[in-house]
Enzyme design. Structure first.
Site, PDB file in Angstrom:
ATOM      1  N   SER A 127     -54.259  18.239 -69.870  1.00  0.00           N
ATOM      2  CA  SER A 127     -53.476  18.327 -70.636  1.00  0.00           C
ATOM      3  C   SER A 127     -52.358  17.627 -72.138  1.00  0.00           C
ATOM      4  O   SER A 127     -52.855  16.164 -71.726  1.00  0.00           O
ATOM      5  CB  SER A 127     -51.475  18.468 -70.153  1.00  0.00           C
ATOM      6  OG  SER A 127     -51.705  19.186 -68.557  1.00  0.00           O
ATOM      7  N   GLU A 244     -59.866  24.446 -59.422  1.00  0.00           N
ATOM      8  CA  GLU A 244     -58.320  24.011 -58.917  1.00  0.00           C
ATOM      9  C   GLU A 244     -58.049  24.902 -58.457  1.00  0.00           C
ATOM     10  O   GLU A 244     -57.310  25.371 -57.774  1.00  0.00           O
ATOM     11  CB  GLU A 244     -58.202  23.283 -60.699  1.00  0.00           C
ATOM     12  CG  GLU A 244     -56.566  22.718 -60.398  1.00  0.00           C
ATOM     13  CD  GLU A 244     -56.030  22.227 -61.679  1.00  0.00           C
ATOM     14  OE1 GLU A 244     -57.157  22.471 -62.252  1.00  0.00           O
ATOM     15  OE2 GLU A 244     -55.331  21.548 -61.269  1.00  0.00           O
ATOM     16  N   ASN A 362     -48.769  30.329 -63.502  1.00  0.00           N
ATOM     17  CA  ASN A 362     -49.283  31.734 -63.160  1.00  0.00           C
ATOM     18  C   ASN A 362     -48.905  32.781 -64.444  1.00  0.00           C
ATOM     19  O   ASN A 362     -49.078  33.862 -63.835  1.00  0.00           O
ATOM     20  CB  ASN A 362     -47.970  31.797 -62.023  1.00  0.00           C
ATOM     21  CG  ASN A 362     -48.313  31.226 -60.280  1.00  0.00           C
ATOM     22  OD1 ASN A 362     -49.441  30.235 -60.706  1.00  0.00           O
ATOM     23  ND2 ASN A 362     -48.228  31.358 -59.327  1.00  0.00           N
TER      24      ASN A 362
END
Ligand SMILES: Cc1cc2nc3c(=O)[nH]c(=O)nc-3n(C[C@H](O)[C@H](O)[C@H](O)COP(=O)(O)OP(=O)(O)OC[C@H]3O[C@@H](n4cnc5c(N)ncnc54)[C@H](O)[C@@H]3O)c2cc1C
Length: 379
Positions: A127, A244, A362
């Site tokens: 990130s 992951e 999500n």
């Protein structure tokens, strides 16, 4: 899929259970604090000495060549015994599968034994301030340094879990500024004590200081620390992200153990005639068990040679939602007592809230499921 365990698997479970019950430390401070991290390292080294740190790796790298099914069994026993979250997890569960697949023999020999022994501690540098969900927007760059036989890295990584306590970072950098988004990225391995690296820790919602920003200013990395092909880091990174989301980071043992604790809590605290919370506990227990069997199916497929694909997004949404629901139910059962430190449920709840965010949010996973698993049109 064969639903019975073999005698060898039963024996492995018994050996793991006996050792874990005798050795698991209880009451360690969170591994996302500096003191806690140091205490966790002692535990990691004890695991390594007993060859339980990386059971599925080959013997030569500190493992015991356990099958994927035995690895799952070990994980179940680990969480059943109350084992703490592994502070080595980003290395052993995310980077290592990628090193096994893309690393040269020299890289494997150099990186894996030190990772298994918790001598080198790895954090994940994906990130950036403008590249989270849109990971391909990465701006941190890698400039070729032909004379020195390597690359010079510059830029900023953020949300790096335990970055302030780790020794090394793996991450993606833009090596070809002309190339389109996913192309032109390269996967690098960076020691955090290299000249030009600045690590600045910062706190989380639950008060632990486990996050860091990592600033890179003309950091030299030799060619030997490029993982996979130059400019093809995206494909290499997808192996890490599939691990992951789909399997290695969140094995089902953690959720079945939480479901078992939730049932105990319900027995202690609930009014047996109250149906709503009883149903919530039952639902959580069924879902944890469903995730367990789904994982056995995934492992059966991988053993047959299949790769983890976009369906890893399905399991990611499932386990992260389940974790939040289980903790919400626990807080309802506890009422104001949830605020007491010694129950651990409030801290667990605060961390569970981050499950739908890390490893790709999500919302993004649902996009992937819609487009790549269900074949629905992109909006
Ligand atoms: C506990 C925790 C640990 C983490 N550890 C690490 C780590 O070790 N290393 C690392 O590199 N990163 C780490 N992260 C960062 C994590 O991967 C990012 O937070 C995540 O990818 C989301 O990126 P963002 O925070 O920039 O949010 P944004 O990308 O800005 O998203 C903000 C919101 O918009 C939604 N959104 C964005 N785009 C779309 C779209 N196209 N469709 C629908 N909705 C969309 C997102 O789902 C989200 O709800 C961690 C995060 C957490 C919470």
């Amino acid at each position: 899929m064969d639903l019975t365990f073999t005698p060898a698997e039963d024996a492995f479970r018994a050996e793991s259970r006996a050792w874990l019950e005798a050795n698991v430390p209880h009451g360690l401070r969170s591994g996302d604090t500096r003191d806690g991290f140091a205490a966790h390292l002692e535990w990691e080294r004890a695991l390594h000495e007993a060859r339980f740190a990386v059971v599925s790796w080959p013997d030569e790298y500190g493992g015991r060549g356990a099958t994927p099914m035995e690895w799952l069994i070990f994980e179940e026993e680990y969480y059943r015994a109350g084992g703490p979250q592994r502070v080595t997890q980003n290395g052993i569960f995310l980077l290592a599968p990628t090193v096994f697949e893309f690393g040269t023999k020299e890289q494997q020999d150099r990186i894996l034994p030190r990772m298994a022994a918790a001598e080198d501690l790895w954090c994940q540098g994906w990130s950036e301030p403008n590249a989270g969900s849109d990971l391909a927007a990465i701006q941190s760059k890698a400039v070729r340094d032909e004379a020195s036989g390597g690359w010079r890295l510059s830029g900023q990584k953020t949300w790096t879990t335990r970055g302030a306590f780790c020794t090394h970072l793996f991450g993606l950098f833009r090596s070809d500024p002309e190339a389109e988004r996913h192309r032109g990225l390269t996967y690098f391995l960076v020691p955090l004590d290299a000249p030009g690296v600045t690590v600045r820790g910062f706190g989380r919602l639950d008060g632990d200081e486990g996050f860091a920003e990592v600033f890179l200013d003309d950091v030299f990395v030799p060619d030997a620390d490029v993982l996979g092909a130059v400019h093809e880091g995206w494909g290499v990174a997808m192996v890490t992200t599939s691990s992951e989301r789909g399997l290695t980071l969140r094995s089902p043992g953690r959720f079945t153990a939480t479901a078992a604790r939730l049932i105990d809590l319900w027995r202690e605290r609930a009014d047996p005639d109250e149906a709503r919370l009883r149903d919530a506990v039952t639902r959580a227990s069924i879902d944890a068990e469903a995730y367990r069997w789904q994982t056995f199916l995934t492992v059966t497929r991988m053993t047959a040679g299949e790769q983890l694909g976009p369906e890893s997004s399905l399991t990611k949404v499932f386990w992260s939602d389940l974790d939040v629901r289980m903790h919400e139910t626990a807080l309802e059962l506890l009422g104001v007592d949830a605020e007491r430190d010694d129950t651990g449920w409030m801290k667990g709840y605060q961390f569970a809230l981050s499950g739908p965010i890390y490893a790709g949010t999500n919302e993004i996973q649902r996009n992937l499921i819609a487009e790549r698993v269900l074949g629905l049109p992109r909006r």
